[in-house]
Design a protein around this motif. Structure first.
Motif, PDB file in Angstrom:
ATOM      1  N   TYR A 146       0.852  -1.263   0.124  1.00  0.00           N
ATOM      2  CA  TYR A 146      -0.049   0.202  -0.041  1.00  0.00           C
ATOM      3  C   TYR A 146       0.795   1.370  -0.082  1.00  0.00           C
ATOM      4  N   ARG A 147       0.819   2.209  -0.746  1.00  0.00           N
ATOM      5  CA  ARG A 147       1.365   3.193  -1.077  1.00  0.00           C
ATOM      6  C   ARG A 147       0.993   4.396  -0.756  1.00  0.00           C
ATOM      7  N   ILE A 148       1.483   5.263   0.038  1.00  0.00           N
ATOM      8  CA  ILE A 148       1.014   6.574   0.745  1.00  0.00           C
ATOM      9  C   ILE A 148       1.896   7.742   0.098  1.00  0.00           C
ATOM     10  N   ALA A 149       1.339   8.860  -0.603  1.00  0.00           N
ATOM     11  CA  ALA A 149       2.235  10.070  -0.597  1.00  0.00           C
ATOM     12  C   ALA A 149       1.714  11.218   0.200  1.00  0.00           C
ATOM     13  N   LEU A 150       2.740  11.866   0.607  1.00  0.00           N
ATOM     14  CA  LEU A 150       2.381  13.146   1.302  1.00  0.00           C
ATOM     15  C   LEU A 150       3.182  14.343   0.489  1.00  0.00           C
ATOM     16  N   VAL A 151       2.047  15.323   0.492  1.00  0.00           N
ATOM     17  CA  VAL A 151       2.431  16.438  -0.535  1.00  0.00           C
ATOM     18  C   VAL A 151       2.257  17.651   0.106  1.00  0.00           C
ATOM     19  N   CYS A 152       3.202  18.763   0.256  1.00  0.00           N
ATOM     20  CA  CYS A 152       3.185  20.079   0.582  1.00  0.00           C
ATOM     21  C   CYS A 152       3.529  20.997  -0.620  1.00  0.00           C
ATOM     22  N   LEU A 153       4.309  22.109  -0.483  1.00  0.00           N
ATOM     23  CA  LEU A 153       4.585  23.051  -1.412  1.00  0.00           C
ATOM     24  C   LEU A 153       6.065  22.655  -1.952  1.00  0.00           C
ATOM     25  N   GLY A 154       6.880  22.801  -1.029  1.00  0.00           N
ATOM     26  CA  GLY A 154       8.324  22.529  -1.529  1.00  0.00           C
ATOM     27  C   GLY A 154       8.979  21.316  -1.222  1.00  0.00           C
ATOM     28  N   VAL A 157       3.378  -1.194   4.009  1.00  0.00           N
ATOM     29  CA  VAL A 157       3.060   0.290   3.390  1.00  0.00           C
ATOM     30  C   VAL A 157       4.321   0.942   3.292  1.00  0.00           C
ATOM     31  N   GLU A 158       4.142   1.643   1.999  1.00  0.00           N
ATOM     32  CA  GLU A 158       5.620   2.258   1.618  1.00  0.00           C
ATOM     33  C   GLU A 158       5.312   3.999   1.503  1.00  0.00           C
ATOM     34  N   VAL A 159       5.994   4.705   1.996  1.00  0.00           N
ATOM     35  CA  VAL A 159       5.773   6.177   2.097  1.00  0.00           C
ATOM     36  C   VAL A 159       6.576   6.953   1.289  1.00  0.00           C
ATOM     37  N   SER A 160       6.270   7.941   0.380  1.00  0.00           N
ATOM     38  CA  SER A 160       6.716   9.017  -0.147  1.00  0.00           C
ATOM     39  C   SER A 160       6.387  10.396  -0.101  1.00  0.00           C
ATOM     40  N   SER A 161       7.072  11.322  -0.427  1.00  0.00           N
ATOM     41  CA  SER A 161       6.702  12.596  -0.080  1.00  0.00           C
ATOM     42  C   SER A 161       7.143  13.389  -1.311  1.00  0.00           C
ATOM     43  N   SER A 162       6.509  14.668  -1.520  1.00  0.00           N
ATOM     44  CA  SER A 162       6.805  15.536  -2.632  1.00  0.00           C
ATOM     45  C   SER A 162       6.258  16.812  -2.325  1.00  0.00           C
TER      46      SER A 162
END
Length: 164
Positions: free
Chosen positions: A3-11, A36-41
């Motif tokens: 299961y993949r979760i992406a976390l997103v903000c501005l920079g 569970v795998e996490v990424s951010s951008s």
């Protein structure tokens, strides 16, 4: 099945990396890090390849987390197919994410506000951007992220069941 979760903000140098580090920690504690795998951008590309903001890293280190592995990335339309859940830190980020949605549309619940999992969130469901403030803002964001992440991890068994 991961299961993949992406976390997103501005920079991708303050809020989403703080959330990424904390969520990785909470998943390991819950024994879910193999599922569970996490990424951010970030929705903006100004900081691609850079480490997180030094103040964000400091607040994480002071709380016992390791912020050293982060490098900023930019959100793109490909992330919709690559992730089961995309979580925005504020309404502006949410709008930027939705603007990139595939023509076929979004699955219900695919994109949400991060604080949808915060038991203390009421009318204000945004994680404030601490960039322009002092150290207190970063500490406040960390406390909000920890609380929200705990709520998310509590809901993960349900989300993982829904994936099957």
């Amino acid at each position: 099945m991961t299961y993949r979760i992406a976390l997103v903000c501005l920079g991708n140098i303050c809020r989403s990396p703080i959330a990424h580090v904390v969520l990785d920690d909470r998943l390991a504690r819950a024994g879910l890090d193999d599922r569970v795998e996490v990424s951010s951008s970030g929705t903006g590309g100004w900081h691609v390849g850079e480490p997180m903001d030094r103040r964000a890293a400091a607040v994480l280190r002071d709380a016992g987390y390791d912020p050293s592995r982060h490098r900023a990335r930019t959100f793109s339309a490909d992330w919709f197919a690559e992730n089961d859940l995309v979580l925005a830190m504020d309404r502006s980020n949410l709008a930027d994410i939705v603007d990139q949605a595939p023509a076929a549309g979004l699955r219900e619940g695919h994109v949400r506000m991060f604080r949808a999992f915060d038991p203390e969130a009421r009318d204000d469901d945004e994680v404030p951007d601490p960039w322009y403030g002092g150290a207190d803002g970063f500490r406040d964001v960390l406390a909000m992220v920890e609380r929200t992440t705990d709520g998310l991890v509590d809901r993960l068994p349900e989300l993982l069941r829904d994936q099957l």
